[in-house]
Write a protein that holds these residues in place. Structure first.
Motif, PDB file in Angstrom:
ATOM      1  N   PRO A   6      25.112   1.044 -12.653  1.00  0.00           N
ATOM      2  CA  PRO A   6      24.621   0.343 -14.254  1.00  0.00           C
ATOM      3  C   PRO A   6      25.599   0.789 -15.132  1.00  0.00           C
ATOM      4  O   PRO A   6      25.384   2.683 -15.213  1.00  0.00           O
ATOM      5  CB  PRO A   6      23.072   0.256 -14.232  1.00  0.00           C
ATOM      6  N   GLY A   7      25.939  -0.027 -15.518  1.00  0.00           N
ATOM      7  CA  GLY A   7      27.042   1.079 -17.652  1.00  0.00           C
ATOM      8  C   GLY A   7      27.879   2.158 -16.070  1.00  0.00           C
ATOM      9  O   GLY A   7      28.695   2.565 -17.375  1.00  0.00           O
ATOM     10  N   TRP A   8      28.562   1.626 -15.559  1.00  0.00           N
ATOM     11  CA  TRP A   8      29.406   2.325 -14.653  1.00  0.00           C
ATOM     12  C   TRP A   8      30.874   2.260 -15.254  1.00  0.00           C
ATOM     13  O   TRP A   8      31.508   3.310 -15.460  1.00  0.00           O
ATOM     14  CB  TRP A   8      30.073   1.528 -13.454  1.00  0.00           C
ATOM     15  N   GLN A   9      31.458   1.138 -16.277  1.00  0.00           N
ATOM     16  CA  GLN A   9      32.592   1.229 -17.152  1.00  0.00           C
ATOM     17  C   GLN A   9      31.999   2.307 -18.654  1.00  0.00           C
ATOM     18  O   GLN A   9      33.170   3.140 -18.243  1.00  0.00           O
ATOM     19  CB  GLN A   9      32.711  -0.001 -17.445  1.00  0.00           C
ATOM     20  N   ARG A  10      31.005   2.414 -18.872  1.00  0.00           N
ATOM     21  CA  ARG A  10      31.257   3.309 -19.845  1.00  0.00           C
ATOM     22  C   ARG A  10      30.881   4.975 -19.087  1.00  0.00           C
ATOM     23  O   ARG A  10      31.595   5.811 -19.540  1.00  0.00           O
ATOM     24  CB  ARG A  10      29.720   2.752 -20.779  1.00  0.00           C
ATOM     25  N   THR A  11      30.572   4.778 -18.125  1.00  0.00           N
ATOM     26  CA  THR A  11      31.012   5.911 -17.790  1.00  0.00           C
ATOM     27  C   THR A  11      31.827   6.702 -17.416  1.00  0.00           C
ATOM     28  O   THR A  11      32.002   8.078 -17.318  1.00  0.00           O
ATOM     29  CB  THR A  11      29.654   6.486 -16.220  1.00  0.00           C
ATOM     30  N   VAL A  12      32.941   5.859 -16.513  1.00  0.00           N
ATOM     31  CA  VAL A  12      34.115   6.395 -16.050  1.00  0.00           C
ATOM     32  C   VAL A  12      35.144   6.692 -16.969  1.00  0.00           C
ATOM     33  O   VAL A  12      35.852   7.585 -17.653  1.00  0.00           O
ATOM     34  CB  VAL A  12      34.767   5.600 -15.209  1.00  0.00           C
ATOM     35  N   GLU A  13      34.875   6.031 -18.838  1.00  0.00           N
ATOM     36  CA  GLU A  13      35.338   6.163 -19.801  1.00  0.00           C
ATOM     37  C   GLU A  13      35.297   7.155 -20.474  1.00  0.00           C
ATOM     38  O   GLU A  13      35.921   7.896 -20.929  1.00  0.00           O
ATOM     39  CB  GLU A  13      35.169   4.792 -20.848  1.00  0.00           C
ATOM     40  N   GLU A  14      33.913   7.437 -20.568  1.00  0.00           N
ATOM     41  CA  GLU A  14      33.378   9.509 -20.751  1.00  0.00           C
ATOM     42  C   GLU A  14      34.273  10.583 -20.349  1.00  0.00           C
ATOM     43  O   GLU A  14      33.988  12.105 -20.920  1.00  0.00           O
ATOM     44  CB  GLU A  14      32.234   9.365 -21.187  1.00  0.00           C
ATOM     45  N   GLN A  15      34.384  10.154 -19.075  1.00  0.00           N
ATOM     46  CA  GLN A  15      35.342  11.296 -18.130  1.00  0.00           C
ATOM     47  C   GLN A  15      36.652  10.787 -18.107  1.00  0.00           C
ATOM     48  O   GLN A  15      37.298  11.691 -16.839  1.00  0.00           O
ATOM     49  CB  GLN A  15      34.368  10.821 -17.058  1.00  0.00           C
ATOM     50  N   PRO A  66      37.698  -4.910 -12.242  1.00  0.00           N
ATOM     51  CA  PRO A  66      37.834  -3.398 -12.355  1.00  0.00           C
ATOM     52  C   PRO A  66      39.259  -3.514 -11.432  1.00  0.00           C
ATOM     53  O   PRO A  66      39.985  -3.706 -10.294  1.00  0.00           O
ATOM     54  CB  PRO A  66      37.200  -3.848 -11.268  1.00  0.00           C
ATOM     55  N   TYR A  67      39.582  -1.392 -11.807  1.00  0.00           N
ATOM     56  CA  TYR A  67      40.707  -0.957 -11.212  1.00  0.00           C
ATOM     57  C   TYR A  67      40.062  -0.124 -10.691  1.00  0.00           C
ATOM     58  O   TYR A  67      40.608   0.476  -9.796  1.00  0.00           O
ATOM     59  CB  TYR A  67      41.765  -0.038 -12.891  1.00  0.00           C
ATOM     60  N   TRP A  68      38.984   0.626 -11.783  1.00  0.00           N
ATOM     61  CA  TRP A  68      38.292   2.031 -11.135  1.00  0.00           C
ATOM     62  C   TRP A  68      37.352   0.725 -10.248  1.00  0.00           C
ATOM     63  O   TRP A  68      36.407   0.114 -10.491  1.00  0.00           O
ATOM     64  CB  TRP A  68      37.401   2.474 -11.821  1.00  0.00           C
ATOM     65  N   ASP A  69      37.137   0.824  -9.147  1.00  0.00           N
ATOM     66  CA  ASP A  69      36.170  -0.012  -8.033  1.00  0.00           C
ATOM     67  C   ASP A  69      35.179   0.793  -8.196  1.00  0.00           C
ATOM     68  O   ASP A  69      36.091   1.355  -6.424  1.00  0.00           O
ATOM     69  CB  ASP A  69      37.075  -1.220  -7.174  1.00  0.00           C
ATOM     70  N   GLU A  70      34.283   0.678  -7.766  1.00  0.00           N
ATOM     71  CA  GLU A  70      33.167   1.130  -6.994  1.00  0.00           C
ATOM     72  C   GLU A  70      31.791   0.611  -6.182  1.00  0.00           C
ATOM     73  O   GLU A  70      30.684   1.010  -6.048  1.00  0.00           O
ATOM     74  CB  GLU A  70      32.016   2.191  -8.417  1.00  0.00           C
ATOM     75  N   SER A  71      32.659  -0.855  -5.778  1.00  0.00           N
ATOM     76  CA  SER A  71      32.043  -1.510  -5.723  1.00  0.00           C
ATOM     77  C   SER A  71      31.495  -1.085  -4.177  1.00  0.00           C
ATOM     78  O   SER A  71      31.514  -2.167  -2.965  1.00  0.00           O
ATOM     79  CB  SER A  71      32.169  -3.067  -5.385  1.00  0.00           C
ATOM     80  N   ALA A  72      33.185  -0.315  -3.541  1.00  0.00           N
ATOM     81  CA  ALA A  72      33.190   0.071  -2.299  1.00  0.00           C
ATOM     82  C   ALA A  72      32.912   1.241  -1.901  1.00  0.00           C
ATOM     83  O   ALA A  72      33.928   1.578  -3.216  1.00  0.00           O
ATOM     84  CB  ALA A  72      34.009  -0.809  -1.100  1.00  0.00           C
ATOM     85  N   TYR A  73      34.002   2.197  -1.242  1.00  0.00           N
ATOM     86  CA  TYR A  73      34.731   3.587  -0.861  1.00  0.00           C
ATOM     87  C   TYR A  73      34.342   3.786   0.576  1.00  0.00           C
ATOM     88  O   TYR A  73      34.290   2.768   1.416  1.00  0.00           O
ATOM     89  CB  TYR A  73      32.945   4.940  -1.656  1.00  0.00           C
ATOM     90  N   TYR A  74      35.342   5.187   0.351  1.00  0.00           N
ATOM     91  CA  TYR A  74      35.685   5.433   2.331  1.00  0.00           C
ATOM     92  C   TYR A  74      35.372   7.142   2.737  1.00  0.00           C
ATOM     93  O   TYR A  74      35.046   7.422   1.651  1.00  0.00           O
ATOM     94  CB  TYR A  74      37.525   5.510   1.993  1.00  0.00           C
ATOM     95  N   GLU A  75      35.075   6.267   3.697  1.00  0.00           N
ATOM     96  CA  GLU A  75      33.782   7.865   4.393  1.00  0.00           C
ATOM     97  C   GLU A  75      35.215   8.348   5.851  1.00  0.00           C
ATOM     98  O   GLU A  75      35.889   7.760   6.292  1.00  0.00           O
ATOM     99  CB  GLU A  75      32.694   6.888   4.804  1.00  0.00           C
TER     100      GLU A  75
END
Length: 398
Positions: free
Chosen positions: A10-19, A35-44
């Motif tokens: 929740p609120g991922w966009q604001r989180t990464v902007e602050e980072q 999304p350019y920053w896409d955290e709906s998936a990840y690589y393991e």
């Protein structure tokens, strides 16, 4: 290597902007924002897998340095499109004095599907971006979503240490300037430079930030100056060398290029010899020097040769970025040699994970592998619409 889906925070966009990732969305031609920053998936990844990739990156970097030495020794600058004799001489001198010139980072783009050997697609050793997201937001994402896990990511620590070690190579009596182009509308160049400046300051360096367009030329003293007319003795520029040497200040850059010090000279970071590594002609030189190497793809400068009828090929402009000008040619027996200088590299389609084409961006700081950034695209070419996905290293069986 596996792709996993996950619910975005929740609120991922604001989180990464602050980072520091102030460009989390990409505007598409239809006007939509995605999304350019896409955290709906990840690589393991597994740890042995990452350790093997680190070894590959280290070996590729060493091979690239050997190829650069070959280009200088055999004076093959014309193959890179460097036809100005004065520029060629300055690049050669920069290479010969590389141990005395500061050099910080670069990024390999690799094709890897988790099974066969990783293949080098190109090496951006001059002005690589996607650094901020690789170094910071994906690390904090991992700490929040997978506490106790690991990540191929020592970028921040390595960058700080690189500046600390190379501080003695910088000219005294002036801050280290960090320059980006004011034409950057997204803020990516701005934040990349701001982040690198932060790592330099953490290493104890005095710094200033400036737009490339604000750099002035003192005609009387014959040196580059900032807005307050202060002599710029050293400058990190997120501005390609092929632009720097050909725009209206190009002649002054060549006059004052610091390959060994001197009144009025400027130490540019990355140094001029990085032009040898960020040119796609390097791919063909590597294939000549290391034919059949498992981490290389066949590549040529005079045309696609046998690739036209066997595997197919990709034609890459020597100085293209973000996939600009790249064309894909399936094997059809009709080679298409471009008018502009190109490198013709074997077609190795990016692997598809859940319909997404993925490329690994493996970072090098100084001469060591330092981290990983992953981008996905919808097509075979990784362009400005690619998405950045985080990754994590989990123990086997997790």
């Amino acid at each position: 290597m596996r792709r996993r889906t996950i619910e975005p925070r929740p609120g991922w966009q604001r989180t990464v902007e602050e980072q520091g990732l102030i460009y989390p969305l990409t505007r598409y031609p239809d006007g939509s924002l995605r999304p350019y920053w896409d955290e709906s998936a990840y690589y393991e990844f597994s740890l042995p897998e990452v350790e093997a990739l680190e070894e590959v990156v280290g070996e590729l970097h060493a091979m690239c340095l050997e190829a650069a030495a070959h280009i200088v020794a055999t004076e093959r600058f014309a193959d890179l499109g460097i036809t100005d004799a004065r520029l060629a001489a300055l690049v050669a001198e920069s290479w010969r004095r590389r141990s005395e010139l500061p050099s910080v980072y670069g990024r390999f783009d690799l094709r890897y599907d988790g099974t066969g050997p990783a293949k080098m697609l190109e090496y951006n050793a001059d002005t690589p971006t996607s650094l901020v997201e690789a170094a910071s937001p994906q690390w904090f994402w991992m700490e929040e979503r997978f506490p106790g896990a690991d990540q191929w990511n020592s970028l921040h620590e390595r960058l700080v240490e690189a500046w600390r070690k190379q501080a003695a190579l910088l000219p005294p009596g002036s801050p280290l300037y960090f320059a980006h182009s004011a034409g950057d509308e997204l803020g990516e160049d701005l934040m990349t430079v701001a982040y690198l400046r932060e790592t330099a300051e953490q290493a104890g360096l005095a710094t200033e930030q400036i737009a490339v367009e604000e750099i002035g030329w003192d005609r009387i003293a014959r040196r580059f100056v900032d807005k307050k007319l202060r002599f710029m003795r050293s400058c990190f520029k997120l501005y390609p060398w092929e632009w720097l040497t050909t725009d209206r200040f190009g002649p002054y850059v060549l006059q004052t290029l610091d390959n060994g010090g001197g009144t009025g000279s400027t130490c540019w970071i990355e140094p001029a010899w990085k032009m040898l590594l960020s040119n796609k002609a390097l791919l063909a030189v590597l294939w000549e020097l290391f034919p059949g190497h498992p981490n290389l793809l066949p590549a040529y400068l005079d045309g696609p040769r046998e690739l036209a009828t066997t595997a197919g090929y990709v034609a890459k402009p020597l100085l293209g970025r973000e996939g600009a000008g790249v064309t894909v040619h399936e094997p059809d027996g009709e080679p298409a040699v471009r008018d502009e200088p190109c490198c013709y590299q074997e077609l190795a389609p990016l692997p598809a994970f859940d319909g997404n084409r993925v490329v690994l961006g493996a970072w090098v700081v100084e001469d060591e592998a330092a981290g990983l950034g992953i981008r996905e695209s919808s097509g075979l070419i990784t362009d400005e619409y690619a998405r950045f996905l985080p990754h994590v290293i989990l123990p086997s069986g997790s």
